[in-house]
Design a protein around this motif. Structure first.
Motif, PDB file in Angstrom:
ATOM      1  N   PRO A  29       0.642  -1.455   0.045  1.00 41.96           N
ATOM      2  CA  PRO A  29       0.128  -0.200  -0.550  1.00 41.96           C
ATOM      3  C   PRO A  29       0.814   1.532  -0.057  1.00 41.96           C
ATOM      4  O   PRO A  29       1.739   1.102   0.332  1.00 41.96           O
ATOM      5  N   GLY A  38      -3.484   2.533   1.929  1.00 38.23           N
ATOM      6  CA  GLY A  38      -3.747   3.234   0.566  1.00 38.23           C
ATOM      7  C   GLY A  38      -4.741   4.405   0.094  1.00 38.23           C
ATOM      8  O   GLY A  38      -4.893   4.821   1.166  1.00 38.23           O
ATOM      9  N   SER A 144       0.083  -0.720  -5.199  1.00 41.43           N
ATOM     10  CA  SER A 144      -1.444  -1.632  -4.553  1.00 41.43           C
ATOM     11  C   SER A 144      -1.853  -0.139  -5.514  1.00 41.43           C
ATOM     12  O   SER A 144      -3.346  -0.455  -5.617  1.00 41.43           O
ATOM     13  N   TYR A 145      -1.123   1.123  -4.817  1.00 41.74           N
ATOM     14  CA  TYR A 145      -2.247   2.355  -5.488  1.00 41.74           C
ATOM     15  C   TYR A 145      -2.880   2.100  -7.324  1.00 41.74           C
ATOM     16  O   TYR A 145      -3.646   2.766  -7.083  1.00 41.74           O
ATOM     17  N   ARG A 169      -9.140   0.284  -4.269  1.00 39.54           N
ATOM     18  CA  ARG A 169      -8.202   0.825  -3.026  1.00 39.54           C
ATOM     19  C   ARG A 169      -8.351   2.064  -2.586  1.00 39.54           C
ATOM     20  O   ARG A 169      -8.140   2.226  -2.119  1.00 39.54           O
TER      21      ARG A 169
END
Length: 411
Positions: A29, A38, A144-145, A169
């Motif tokens: 994140p 996130g 992951s964002y 997210r």
């Protein structure tokens, strides 16, 4: 020496888990001063958590030092350009409410202004698939964002950097907040310019921003080797001005770190503060962070359970000073600002002594003037911490920095 910064280092949005770890792209994140969940995990403090009805940002003045990246038409993608409306501030000075208000009223006005912009963008935001309007040239970064892409508009014009945030997210309001804040601070020469391009796809929220061709400050650093003094001072002066601009408008960046300072040349003649996804209004509550980064101040690292503190510019100042230490030495001064960390504990004892005699080992290569400056920026008492612009008093003095980590040559 403190915990070394490995290199080479890559583009923005990275996470620094601790000493000895990479500052490259983080697969986890996106984080601020500590590991987070996130950009969409939390709502912007002080803003109604109920979803707004829809939005279309206005075109703000780019101000002095605007970016080199063209954006195509100044509009929300797929709509006609808006005429400039009466927002309550002069576009040459975003977030500056009209009239002479008291400080408390200015903060409230800024919140209302951002709410109004978010509502407009929410209303006007159009859904289009990326390939309908852009050709992807290459990926600049991912996590992951989502991802940051260099793209070419299909209708011509200069390449455009698009930041894509994954909907799974990222809460819609978090995207609206980040884009509107980014546009509002774009007028300052040392804040990365958000382009008047915003849309959503079936899987992502997206907005445009100017291209920083060299990457971020991590690109210049090597483990245990700082930058030349002239470059450190150039970064210090520009970042201090950016933070002063934000703080003067009751905004706290909340994610000041090497990864979020983008470069337009390798000599640091032009750098910009970026990534305003964690920027919040001053006074917003903040709770404990599970895994603080080296940039987090001790008052934040010490929070436990249901404890909170009010966001204050002093949090940015602490992170700014840690960043300057990294630029001077190529190392972090500590892994985390708690008494369990030997590097921080040595520094804390030195601050309490109030003398310049027994300088902590990791600080020994920094000159007296720079040491004095950093001690003021890193005051253990947040109320006594100097503002970011304090660095300007020291720019004409020698800092004793002998770094050579930056590469010269072609920009």
């Amino acid at each position: 020496m403190g915990p070394a910064i490995p290199g080479p280092l890559q583009l923005s949005h990275s996470h620094i888990p601790g000493p000895g770890s990479s500052l490259g792209m983080d697969p986890g994140p996106r984080t601020g001063m500590g590991t987070g969940t996130g950009p969409g995990a939390t709502q912007a403090p002080g803003i109604n958590a109920e979803p707004a009805a829809g939005i279309g940002p206005e075109t703000l003045s780019h101000g002095p030092g605007g970016g080199s990246c063209g954006a195509g038409s100044p509009q929300v993608w797929g709509r006609e350009p808006h005429k400039r409306p009466p927002w309550g501030w002069d576009p040459q000075s975003p977030m500056e409410p009209c009239g002479e208000e008291e400080e408390e009223e200015e903060e409230e006005d800024n919140e209302e202004i951002l709410e109004r912009l978010m509502a407009r963008l929410d209303r006007d935001l159009r859904q289009r698939e990326l390939e309908e309007g852009f050709t992807v040239l290459r990926e600049l970064g991912s996590g992951s964002y989502g991802s940051v892409l260099l793209t070419q508009p299909r209708d011509g014009g200069s390449p455009v950097v698009l930041k894509l945030l994954r909907k799974e997210r990222t809460a819609r309001r978090a995207f609206l907040w980040e884009y509107c804040v980014s546009q509002c601070v774009s007028a300052h020469a040392a804040c990365l310019r958000a382009l008047p391009i915003a849309f959503e796809t079936s899987t992502h929220f997206a907005f445009g921003q100017e291209l920083a061709p060299v990457g971020d400050l991590c690109e210049l650093l090597r483990p245990g080797q700082g930058l030349p003094e002239a470059q450190v001072k150039l970064c210090a002066a520009q970042l201090a001005a950016a933070l002063d601009f934000l703080h003067g408008r009751a905004l706290v960046h909340g994610d000041v770190k090497l990864d979020n300072v983008l470069l337009f040349d390798r000599q640091c003649r032009r750098v910009k503060l970026a990534d305003f996804g964690l920027t919040r209004l001053q006074g917003s509550p903040m709770g404990p962070i599970p895994s603080p980064l080296p940039y987090a101040p001790p008052e934040l690292c010490s929070l436990r359970g249901s404890q909170t503190l009010e966001l204050d510019p002093s949090l940015d100042v602490w992170a700014f000073a840690v960043l300057l230490f990294c630029l001077c030495t190529g190392c972090f001064p500590w892994a985390v600002a708690t008494e369990t960390d030997p590097g921080y504990e040595e520094f804390r004892a030195w601050q309490h002594r109030g003398d310049a005699g027994a300088v902590p080992a990791a600080w020994g290569e920094i000159g007296a003037a720079a040491l004095g400056m950093l001690r003021r920026l890193l005051s253990l008492d947040p109320d006594r911490r100097s503002p970011a612009m304090e660095v300007h008093k020291y720019l004409e003095l020698p800092w004793g920095v002998q770094g050579g980590g930056a590469e010269s040559g072609a920009e």
